[in-house]
Design a protein around this motif. Structure first.
Motif, mmCIF file in Angstrom:
data_model
loop_
_atom_site.group_PDB
_atom_site.id
_atom_site.type_symbol
_atom_site.label_atom_id
_atom_site.label_comp_id
_atom_site.label_asym_id
_atom_site.label_seq_id
_atom_site.Cartn_x
_atom_site.Cartn_y
_atom_site.Cartn_z
ATOM 1 N N ALA A 143 0.813 -1.219 0.000
ATOM 2 C CA ALA A 143 0.000 0.000 0.000
ATOM 3 C C ALA A 143 0.844 1.266 0.000
ATOM 4 O O ALA A 143 0.365 2.330 -0.396
ATOM 5 N N VAL A 144 2.093 1.175 0.436
ATOM 6 C CA VAL A 144 2.949 2.364 0.515
ATOM 7 C C VAL A 144 4.120 2.334 -0.453
ATOM 8 O O VAL A 144 4.801 3.339 -0.646
ATOM 9 N N ALA A 145 4.374 1.195 -1.053
ATOM 10 C CA ALA A 145 5.527 1.057 -1.949
ATOM 11 C C ALA A 145 5.330 1.896 -3.205
ATOM 12 O O ALA A 145 4.213 2.099 -3.670
ATOM 13 N N GLY A 146 6.424 2.407 -3.726
ATOM 14 C CA GLY A 146 6.371 3.174 -4.960
ATOM 15 C C GLY A 146 7.769 3.486 -5.439
ATOM 16 O O GLY A 146 8.724 3.419 -4.661
ATOM 17 N N PRO A 147 7.916 3.849 -6.707
ATOM 18 C CA PRO A 147 9.240 4.076 -7.276
ATOM 19 C C PRO A 147 9.974 5.256 -6.648
ATOM 20 O O PRO A 147 11.202 5.337 -6.729
ATOM 21 N N GLU A 148 9.241 6.156 -5.994
ATOM 22 C CA GLU A 148 9.874 7.305 -5.353
ATOM 23 C C GLU A 148 10.472 6.966 -3.991
ATOM 24 O O GLU A 148 11.206 7.766 -3.416
ATOM 25 N N ASN A 149 10.166 5.779 -3.492
ATOM 26 C CA ASN A 149 10.609 5.391 -2.154
ATOM 27 C C ASN A 149 11.769 4.411 -2.224
ATOM 28 O O ASN A 149 11.660 3.360 -2.841
ATOM 29 N N GLY A 150 12.842 4.764 -1.552
ATOM 30 C CA GLY A 150 14.003 3.883 -1.496
ATOM 31 C C GLY A 150 13.982 2.971 -0.286
ATOM 32 O O GLY A 150 14.826 2.095 -0.150
ATOM 33 N N ALA A 151 12.998 3.189 0.603
ATOM 34 C CA ALA A 151 12.931 2.379 1.817
ATOM 35 C C ALA A 151 11.489 2.231 2.266
ATOM 36 O O ALA A 151 10.700 3.168 2.182
ATOM 37 N N THR A 152 11.160 1.040 2.725
ATOM 38 C CA THR A 152 9.914 0.832 3.455
ATOM 39 C C THR A 152 10.279 0.104 4.733
ATOM 40 O O THR A 152 11.104 -0.824 4.730
ATOM 41 N N VAL A 153 9.685 0.530 5.826
ATOM 42 C CA VAL A 153 9.872 -0.142 7.102
ATOM 43 C C VAL A 153 8.541 -0.760 7.479
ATOM 44 O O VAL A 153 7.536 -0.056 7.644
ATOM 45 N N LEU A 154 8.549 -2.066 7.600
ATOM 46 C CA LEU A 154 7.361 -2.835 7.957
ATOM 47 C C LEU A 154 7.483 -3.247 9.413
ATOM 48 O O LEU A 154 8.497 -3.836 9.814
ATOM 49 N N PHE A 155 6.470 -2.919 10.206
ATOM 50 C CA PHE A 155 6.429 -3.316 11.618
ATOM 51 C C PHE A 155 5.314 -4.320 11.794
ATOM 52 O O PHE A 155 4.199 -4.100 11.317
ATOM 53 N N THR A 156 5.618 -5.428 12.471
ATOM 54 C CA THR A 156 4.580 -6.399 12.811
ATOM 55 C C THR A 156 4.545 -6.557 14.328
ATOM 56 O O THR A 156 5.538 -6.927 14.953
ATOM 57 N N GLY A 157 3.407 -6.227 14.897
ATOM 58 C CA GLY A 157 3.173 -6.429 16.324
ATOM 59 C C GLY A 157 2.557 -7.802 16.510
ATOM 60 O O GLY A 157 1.461 -8.074 16.017
ATOM 61 N N VAL A 158 3.265 -8.674 17.209
ATOM 62 C CA VAL A 158 2.890 -10.081 17.336
ATOM 63 C C VAL A 158 2.449 -10.379 18.766
ATOM 64 O O VAL A 158 3.078 -9.921 19.729
ATOM 65 N N VAL A 159 1.384 -11.159 18.919
ATOM 66 C CA VAL A 159 0.940 -11.583 20.243
ATOM 67 C C VAL A 159 2.008 -12.504 20.830
ATOM 68 O O VAL A 159 2.384 -13.508 20.224
ATOM 69 N N ARG A 160 2.498 -12.142 22.003
ATOM 70 C CA ARG A 160 3.561 -12.921 22.642
ATOM 71 C C ARG A 160 2.992 -13.774 23.773
ATOM 72 O O ARG A 160 1.900 -13.514 24.266
#
Length: 147
Positions: free
Chosen positions: A21-38
């Protein structure tokens, strides 16, 4: 305005969809965060977990996402799951895209912290010793979330 995705769901979250949803040719970086039930919280064994939300939680999430996107000029996405979850399930997935990695990392942390403060979603945990705990629930004269 940069792209924004904001959704509350009872279904499992697909991190690939959130990141796309946020990726695009203008972006050199995406940071994906996953909050996981521990399986542990504050040294206690978690045996059950349920997220409950205010009826307008998705609007609050959208407003939070839009605010971060406008403030930093970056594309952001967030999907939060509600309902009964198990250890290992994804509860929150966010993604931030930026031309450079430093901005993506910095805004990602701020974004997750802001969601936790601004979006009315409450966690009800059950522990192996039989105790239960609400996390993030209103503490004023407001009632706890309905069962």
């Amino acid at each position: 305005m940069p792209d924004v995705l904001a959704r509350i769901t009872t279904e499992p979250i697909d991190p690939v969809e959130v990141n796309a949803a946020v990726a695009g040719p203008e972006n050199g970086a995406t940071v994906l965060f996953t909050g996981v039930v521990r399986n542990l919280d504050n040294g206690q064994i978690v045996t059950g977990l349920e997220y409950r939300s205010h009826p307008d939680a998705e609007r609050f999430l959208y407003d939070c996402c839009r605010g971060v996107a406008q403030q930093f000029g970056l594309s952001v996405a967030a999907v939060h799951r509600v309902g009964t979850l198990r250890v290992g399930d994804l509860a929150l997935v966010t993604s931030v895209a930026a031309p450079h990695r430093a901005d993506a990392f910095t805004v990602s942390k701020l974004f997750v912290d802001r969601i936790k403060v601004c979006v009315p979603i409450w966690k009800h945990q059950s522990f192996a010793d039989g105790t239960v705990e609400w996390v993030g629930a209103p503490t004023s004269n407001l009632e706890a979330p309905a069962s």
